[in-house]
Design a protein around this motif. Structure first.
Motif, mmCIF file in Angstrom:
data_model
loop_
_atom_site.group_PDB
_atom_site.id
_atom_site.type_symbol
_atom_site.label_atom_id
_atom_site.label_comp_id
_atom_site.label_asym_id
_atom_site.label_seq_id
_atom_site.Cartn_x
_atom_site.Cartn_y
_atom_site.Cartn_z
ATOM 1 N N ASN A 53 0.924 -1.702 0.221
ATOM 2 C CA ASN A 53 0.127 0.036 0.229
ATOM 3 C C ASN A 53 1.112 0.836 -0.099
ATOM 4 O OD1 ASN A 53 -2.445 -0.856 0.499
ATOM 5 N ND2 ASN A 53 -2.155 -1.809 2.086
ATOM 6 N N ARG A 54 1.813 0.766 -0.341
ATOM 7 C CA ARG A 54 2.910 2.322 -0.747
ATOM 8 C C ARG A 54 2.827 2.978 1.473
ATOM 9 N NH1 ARG A 54 3.154 4.124 -5.749
ATOM 10 N NH2 ARG A 54 0.878 4.778 -5.709
ATOM 11 N N GLU A 55 2.775 2.855 2.246
ATOM 12 C CA GLU A 55 2.610 3.182 3.521
ATOM 13 C C GLU A 55 3.423 2.434 4.040
ATOM 14 O OE1 GLU A 55 -1.394 3.870 4.072
ATOM 15 O OE2 GLU A 55 -1.510 1.692 4.599
ATOM 16 N N ALA A 56 3.240 3.048 6.068
ATOM 17 C CA ALA A 56 4.183 2.018 6.825
ATOM 18 C C ALA A 56 2.974 2.108 8.217
ATOM 19 C CB ALA A 56 4.804 2.551 6.878
ATOM 20 N N LEU A 71 0.092 5.127 7.517
ATOM 21 C CA LEU A 71 -0.149 5.977 7.230
ATOM 22 C C LEU A 71 1.196 6.461 6.730
ATOM 23 C CD1 LEU A 71 0.570 8.148 10.274
ATOM 24 C CD2 LEU A 71 -1.163 8.219 9.361
ATOM 25 N N ALA A 72 1.403 6.809 4.464
ATOM 26 C CA ALA A 72 1.682 6.887 3.628
ATOM 27 C C ALA A 72 2.817 7.931 3.838
ATOM 28 C CB ALA A 72 0.101 8.255 2.460
ATOM 29 N N TRP A 73 3.875 7.580 2.992
ATOM 30 C CA TRP A 73 5.171 8.275 3.294
ATOM 31 C C TRP A 73 5.442 9.747 3.889
ATOM 32 C CZ3 TRP A 73 8.214 5.239 6.014
ATOM 33 C CH2 TRP A 73 8.361 3.741 6.337
ATOM 34 N N CYS A 74 6.209 10.381 4.023
ATOM 35 C CA CYS A 74 6.237 11.524 3.980
ATOM 36 C C CYS A 74 6.719 12.340 2.192
ATOM 37 C CB CYS A 74 7.546 12.176 4.704
ATOM 38 S SG CYS A 74 7.892 13.624 5.264
ATOM 39 N N PRO A 75 6.211 13.298 1.162
ATOM 40 C CA PRO A 75 6.907 12.462 -0.032
ATOM 41 C C PRO A 75 8.162 13.848 -0.023
ATOM 42 C CG PRO A 75 5.314 14.805 0.220
ATOM 43 C CD PRO A 75 5.243 13.079 1.605
ATOM 44 N N CYS A 85 12.365 11.430 2.887
ATOM 45 C CA CYS A 85 12.163 11.480 4.754
ATOM 46 C C CYS A 85 11.728 10.255 5.286
ATOM 47 C CB CYS A 85 11.271 12.505 5.049
ATOM 48 S SG CYS A 85 10.908 12.352 7.062
ATOM 49 N N GLY A 86 12.035 9.106 6.153
ATOM 50 C CA GLY A 86 11.518 8.126 6.868
ATOM 51 C C GLY A 86 10.408 8.198 7.634
ATOM 52 N N LEU A 87 9.550 9.514 7.614
ATOM 53 C CA LEU A 87 8.718 9.907 8.781
ATOM 54 C C LEU A 87 7.293 9.602 7.316
ATOM 55 C CD1 LEU A 87 10.144 12.649 10.619
ATOM 56 C CD2 LEU A 87 9.704 10.654 11.426
ATOM 57 N N PHE A 88 5.879 9.977 8.019
ATOM 58 C CA PHE A 88 5.313 9.629 7.990
ATOM 59 C C PHE A 88 4.499 10.783 6.735
ATOM 60 C CE2 PHE A 88 4.106 9.913 12.150
ATOM 61 C CZ PHE A 88 3.497 11.405 12.055
ATOM 62 N N ALA A 89 3.319 11.365 6.187
ATOM 63 C CA ALA A 89 3.059 12.156 5.583
ATOM 64 C C ALA A 89 2.405 13.388 6.687
ATOM 65 C CB ALA A 89 2.303 11.796 4.548
ATOM 66 N N GLY A 90 2.771 14.864 6.731
ATOM 67 C CA GLY A 90 2.166 15.557 7.424
ATOM 68 C C GLY A 90 2.984 15.478 8.683
ATOM 69 N N ASP A 96 13.470 13.994 9.117
ATOM 70 C CA ASP A 96 14.062 12.930 9.935
ATOM 71 C C ASP A 96 15.209 13.520 9.599
ATOM 72 O OD1 ASP A 96 14.063 11.907 6.950
ATOM 73 O OD2 ASP A 96 14.457 9.606 8.415
ATOM 74 N N TRP A 97 15.991 13.644 8.719
ATOM 75 C CA TRP A 97 17.444 13.648 8.621
ATOM 76 C C TRP A 97 17.873 14.940 9.123
ATOM 77 C CZ3 TRP A 97 14.063 14.347 3.327
ATOM 78 C CH2 TRP A 97 13.305 15.659 3.553
ATOM 79 N N ASP A 98 17.112 15.849 9.912
ATOM 80 C CA ASP A 98 17.078 17.436 10.836
ATOM 81 C C ASP A 98 17.461 16.394 12.068
ATOM 82 O OD1 ASP A 98 18.418 18.379 8.555
ATOM 83 O OD2 ASP A 98 16.079 19.791 8.018
#
Length: 128
Positions: A53-56, A71-75, A85-90, A96-98
């Motif tokens: 589903n291209r989410e996590a 939740l969908a991945w952050c674009p 980004c390895g976090l969720f959208a929104g 995450d790189w910061d």
């Protein structure tokens, strides 16, 4: 920005407990928030990826209440490295790189004076 240090102990869901072998119940597990510190939304920890589903699946918690969320991945992508980004959208806070894990930063500082184990080593003196 430092990583949020919120931790939660999550008991296994009731349906998982019912499916467990007698005498071998599933154990509770700890989760650590992956967001940057001082975020104003629920804490969040990635549990597993759902590639179909291209989410996590994330656990989100606040106080004593936790819930699972697909939740969908952050674009966003990092302009410097091209990493996603390895976090969720929104997600609240920074990408995450910061986010700097304070435990890893402390280990890096501690080990900073150690020689690089991958560096070539000098030959031992004769007779050694």
């Amino acid at each position: 920005m430092k990583q949020c240090t919120a931790v939660a102990l999550l008991p296994p869901p009731d349906h998982v407990v019912r499916l467990a072998a007698p005498g071998n119940p599933p154990q509770a597990g700890y989760v650590l928030c992956e967001l940057g510190e001082a975020h104003e939304d629920d804490h969040a920890c990635l549990l597993w990826e759902d590639d179909a589903n291209r989410e996590a699946v994330w656990v989100r918690w606040s106080g004593g209440r936790a819930r699972l969320a697909g939740l969908a991945w952050c674009p966003a992508t990092d302009a410097r490295s091209g990493d996603a980004c390895g976090l969720f959208a929104g997600h609240p806070s920074v990408h995450d790189w910061d986010v700097v894990d304070p435990t890893m930063a402390a280990l890096d500082a501690y080990a900073g004076g150690w020689p690089d184990p991958a560096a070539p080593r000098p030959d031992p003196p004769d007779g050694a």
